[in-house]
Design a protein around this motif. Structure first.
Motif, PDB file in Angstrom:
ATOM      1  N   UNK A   1       0.853  -1.190   0.000  1.00 46.82           N
ATOM      2  CA  UNK A   1       0.000   0.000   0.000  1.00 46.82           C
ATOM      3  C   UNK A   1       0.881   1.229   0.000  1.00 46.82           C
ATOM      4  N   UNK A   2       0.429   2.294  -0.681  1.00 47.31           N
ATOM      5  CA  UNK A   2       1.194   3.532  -0.607  1.00 47.31           C
ATOM      6  C   UNK A   2       0.264   4.723  -0.706  1.00 47.31           C
ATOM      7  N   UNK A   3       0.843   5.901  -0.462  1.00 51.98           N
ATOM      8  CA  UNK A   3       0.114   7.153  -0.550  1.00 51.98           C
ATOM      9  C   UNK A   3       1.109   8.280  -0.777  1.00 51.98           C
ATOM     10  N   UNK A   4       0.747   9.229  -1.638  1.00 51.82           N
ATOM     11  CA  UNK A   4       1.531  10.443  -1.833  1.00 51.82           C
ATOM     12  C   UNK A   4       0.600  11.614  -1.577  1.00 51.82           C
ATOM     13  N   UNK A  11       4.099   7.637   1.813  1.00 51.69           N
ATOM     14  CA  UNK A  11       3.861   6.573   2.787  1.00 51.69           C
ATOM     15  C   UNK A  11       3.950   5.231   2.073  1.00 51.69           C
ATOM     16  N   UNK A  12       4.711   4.298   2.631  1.00 57.74           N
ATOM     17  CA  UNK A  12       4.745   2.917   2.171  1.00 57.74           C
ATOM     18  C   UNK A  12       4.320   2.036   3.341  1.00 57.74           C
ATOM     19  N   UNK A  13       3.380   1.139   3.100  1.00 59.46           N
ATOM     20  CA  UNK A  13       2.898   0.257   4.168  1.00 59.46           C
ATOM     21  C   UNK A  13       2.786  -1.164   3.638  1.00 59.46           C
ATOM     22  N   UNK A  14       3.105  -2.117   4.500  1.00 58.54           N
ATOM     23  CA  UNK A  14       3.060  -3.532   4.130  1.00 58.54           C
ATOM     24  C   UNK A  14       2.319  -4.311   5.219  1.00 58.54           C
ATOM     25  N   UNK A  15       1.545  -5.286   4.783  1.00 54.03           N
ATOM     26  CA  UNK A  15       0.888  -6.213   5.708  1.00 54.03           C
ATOM     27  C   UNK A  15       1.031  -7.608   5.121  1.00 54.03           C
ATOM     28  N   UNK A  29       4.424  -3.183   8.477  1.00 53.84           N
ATOM     29  CA  UNK A  29       5.439  -2.133   8.556  1.00 53.84           C
ATOM     30  C   UNK A  29       4.908  -0.852   7.950  1.00 53.84           C
ATOM     31  N   UNK A  30       5.472   0.244   8.402  1.00 47.23           N
ATOM     32  CA  UNK A  30       5.061   1.572   7.961  1.00 47.23           C
ATOM     33  C   UNK A  30       6.301   2.426   7.770  1.00 47.23           C
ATOM     34  N   UNK A  42       8.263   2.163  11.381  1.00 46.11           N
ATOM     35  CA  UNK A  42       7.822   1.282  12.457  1.00 46.11           C
ATOM     36  C   UNK A  42       7.435  -0.064  11.857  1.00 46.11           C
ATOM     37  N   UNK A  43       7.593  -1.120  12.633  1.00 44.82           N
ATOM     38  CA  UNK A  43       7.144  -2.429  12.176  1.00 44.82           C
ATOM     39  C   UNK A  43       6.789  -3.315  13.361  1.00 44.82           C
TER      40      UNK A  43
END
Length: 260
Positions: A1-4, A11-15, A29-30, A42-43
């Motif tokens: 997942x990401x966001x600009x 923002x990069x996020x993983x699940x 993780x974030x 953070x993770x």
């Protein structure tokens, strides 16, 4: 997942939900990188949750990271694509859940809104058994609403896939990547990518797997622990026949080296 966001924060996020032998890990993780270069990372390896599709949007809540967010697709979900298969129990499937989305996120004093992306990778074989030397991945969101997503594998199982607004496009001759990560050439088009802003770079043992449980690190071979990844975010420009002027936008892209 990401966001600009509009001010350039990325923002990069993983699940992920991983079962390896008797070990079951729910990793989240974030990574937040603002326009001035301040980094929040953070993770967690416990109690992670995968996103859920609820009332027309993808929602993700991860209490260990104190984050919640939603991805509302503005480009339809793409059909799943098989990237690799060597039998019914050894497959890799990739799906663009939101090639382009409106995003809202909240985490520990941050409230973020922008344009983003979400995908899902499902695999039932060990990553180190994949027949590839390097991976190029990225997504480009043009200012006019176009969304491009690409995957390129280099090695014993070469692969080139590109989606435009969630639909595969014809790629005579495949995708030619520039080793530096600064662009792609495909089907008479050229996509120039910026590599000035590095979001993350290094061995995944020092990035993705930092503070991972020792039992997990012992199960992973050195070839995985020392994968080299570099992720960038920045302005991008598409030049294509019939466009006239270049089509500008923003891209997040990466190169992962499985072998030196």
């Amino acid at each position: 997942m990401d966001c600009v966001t509009e001010d350039g924060t990325v923002v990069l996020a993983y699940a992920s939900d991983l079962t390896l032998g008797s070990v079951h890990v729910k990793h989240s993780s974030l990574l937040i990188v603002d326009i001035d270069g301040m980094v929040v990372s953070r993770q967690s390896f416990i109690r992670g949750m995968l996103p859920e599709f609820v009332r027309g949007k993808w929602q993700w809540r991860c209490w260990p990271l104190s984050i919640q967010g939603s991805w509302t697709p503005v480009v339809p979900t793409a059909a799943p694509i098989s990237l690799y298969g060597s039998g019914p129990w050894r497959n890799v499937s990739w799906q663009c859940l939101a090639p382009r989305a409106k995003v809202w996120m909240s985490t520990k004093g941050w409230r973020l809104e922008g344009t983003g992306y979400m995908e899902c990778l499902t695999m039932n074989l060990e990553p180190w058994s994949l027949p590839l030397d390097s991976l190029h991945w990225g997504r480009f969101h043009a200012d006019n609403g176009r969304a491009l997503t690409w995957i390129v594998w280099e090695g014993d199982h070469p692969l080139s896939i590109m989606l435009e607004n969630g639909k595969p496009i014809s790629l005579p001759g495949g995708i030619k990547t520039r080793p530096s990560g600064e662009g792609l050439d495909f089907a008479g088009c050229s996509l120039d990518l910026s590599c000035e802003r590095v979001l993350r770079s290094g061995d995944i043992s020092e990035t993705v797997l930092t503070r991972s449980p020792m039992v997990l690190r012992r199960l992973l071979p050195d070839s995985i622990l020392h994968l080299k990844e570099t992720k960038w975010g920045g302005p991008a420009s598409l030049v294509a026949p019939g466009l006239g002027a270049p089509e500008n936008g923003y891209a997040i892209h990466e190169v992962v080296r499985f072998k030196p």
